[in-house]
Design a protein around this motif. Structure first.
Motif, short mmCIF file in Angstrom:
data_model
loop_
_atom_site.label_atom_id
_atom_site.label_comp_id
_atom_site.label_asym_id
_atom_site.label_seq_id
_atom_site.Cartn_x
_atom_site.Cartn_y
_atom_site.Cartn_z
N PRO A 18 0.71 -1.22 0.01
CA PRO A 18 0.00 -0.09 -0.01
C PRO A 18 0.78 1.35 0.15
O PRO A 18 0.28 2.43 -0.25
N ARG A 19 2.08 1.11 0.10
CA ARG A 19 2.99 2.48 0.26
C ARG A 19 3.96 2.35 -1.02
O ARG A 19 4.51 1.32 -1.18
N SER A 81 6.08 -1.02 -2.64
CA SER A 81 6.54 -1.28 -4.19
C SER A 81 6.95 -0.25 -4.66
O SER A 81 6.97 0.81 -4.45
N LEU A 82 7.51 -0.32 -5.82
CA LEU A 82 8.00 0.37 -6.92
C LEU A 82 7.82 0.34 -8.38
O LEU A 82 7.58 -0.80 -8.82
N ARG A 100 19.76 -0.62 -4.16
CA ARG A 100 19.45 -2.10 -3.89
C ARG A 100 18.88 -2.23 -2.32
O ARG A 100 18.37 -3.16 -1.92
N GLU A 101 19.80 -1.47 -1.53
CA GLU A 101 19.39 -1.65 0.04
C GLU A 101 18.17 -1.01 0.47
O GLU A 101 17.80 -1.42 1.36
N LYS A 102 17.62 -0.28 -0.64
CA LYS A 102 16.31 0.40 -0.09
C LYS A 102 15.28 -0.33 -0.94
O LYS A 102 14.06 0.32 -1.03
N LEU A 103 15.39 -1.40 -1.75
CA LEU A 103 14.28 -1.75 -2.53
C LEU A 103 13.40 -2.43 -1.95
O LEU A 103 13.40 -3.29 -0.84
N PRO A 104 11.91 -2.20 -2.34
CA PRO A 104 10.73 -2.73 -1.65
C PRO A 104 10.57 -4.23 -2.09
O PRO A 104 11.18 -4.49 -3.07
N PRO A 105 9.76 -4.87 -1.63
CA PRO A 105 9.61 -6.48 -2.17
C PRO A 105 8.78 -6.52 -3.58
O PRO A 105 8.83 -7.64 -4.27
N GLN A 106 8.20 -5.48 -4.16
CA GLN A 106 7.61 -5.53 -5.55
C GLN A 106 8.24 -4.54 -6.47
O GLN A 106 8.09 -3.11 -5.95
#
Ligand SMILES: C[S@@+](CC[C@H](N)C(=O)[O-])C[C@H]1O[C@@H](n2cnc3c(N)ncnc32)[C@H](O)[C@@H]1O
Length: 202
Positions: A18-19, A81-82, A100-106
């Motif tokens: 949702p974010r 998500s991004l 890559r250290e800040k990537l979300p799961p989607q």
């Protein structure tokens, strides 16, 4: 509100949130559309001209607009998500790698050119294909964080990575790829592979 193009709509439909953060937002159409159903939407734009365009388009909305390069303006854990759309695949791959250290799961990605660099990056960096579609002449790659090798590639030859393992059933898409490879005018294992796939449709 301006309608989303079919390609951007395909991206919007796949975003879970949702974010969410949209990187390279330019005119702000995608973050604006997502804002109506997600809890929080951040939009990032690197260049001054498009950033000013986005500022005008998003003023008065709940979208949190930030200027910067890729994931630089984000904190780790800020989004789930991004999306990154309408940029070259190498640019998308590089900004994912740098952040890559800040990537979300989607990750929902729509490169302007061949999606191979983002597919390869995903395989090497623990993201699995959730879905892929071909729309308006471009591929939308929907990825989620996974463990071990991506099962979408199981049993497929290396050539499948170029076309996308989830697009091997798509006759029109494969025909376009075949035309492009034929235009190169040289022997290519990908051409043999796609010809075999297309023969199976007959
Ligand atoms: C062709 S536009 C696409 C706009 C929108 N995403 C769409 O799909 O219609 C690409 C945008 O990405 C921005 N951009 C390119 N590289 C970027 C980066 N590393 N970080 C943030 N924005 C970037 C460009 O300034 C440009 O506004």
């Amino acid at each position: 509100m301006e309608m989303l193009s079919p390609g951007r709509q395909a991206v919007a439909d796949r975003v879970i949130g949702p974010r969410h953060v949209d990187i390279g937002c330019d005119h702000g159409l995608l973050p604006l559309a997502l804002c109506s159903r997600l809890q929080r939407v951040i939009a990032v734009e690197k260049h001054r001209g498009p950033f000013e365009t986005a500022r005008r388009a998003l003023s008065g909305s709940a979208v949190d607009l930030r200027q910067g390069d890729g994931l630089d303006p984000l904190q780790a854990g800020e989004v789930d998500s991004l999306s990154a759309c309408g940029m070259g695949a190498l640019n998308i791959r590089d900004l994912l790698q740098r952040g890559r250290e800040k990537l979300p799961p989607q990750l929902v990605l729509q490169p302007q050119d061949n999606a191979l660099p983002v597919r390869r990056w995903a395989r090497e960096n623990g993201f699995h294909l959730r879905d892929e579609c071909w729309i308006d002449g471009h591929v939308v790659v929907d990825l989620q964080v996974g463990t071990g090798p991506d099962p979408a590639y199981a049993g497929l030859p290396e050539e499948a990575e170029f076309f996308g393992p989830l697009l091997l059933h798509h006759r029109e898409y494969l025909s376009r790829q075949q035309q492009w490879l034929e235009g190169l005018g040289r022997p290519d294992s990908r051409l043999e592979f796609v010809r075999r796939l297309l023969r199976a449709f007959r």
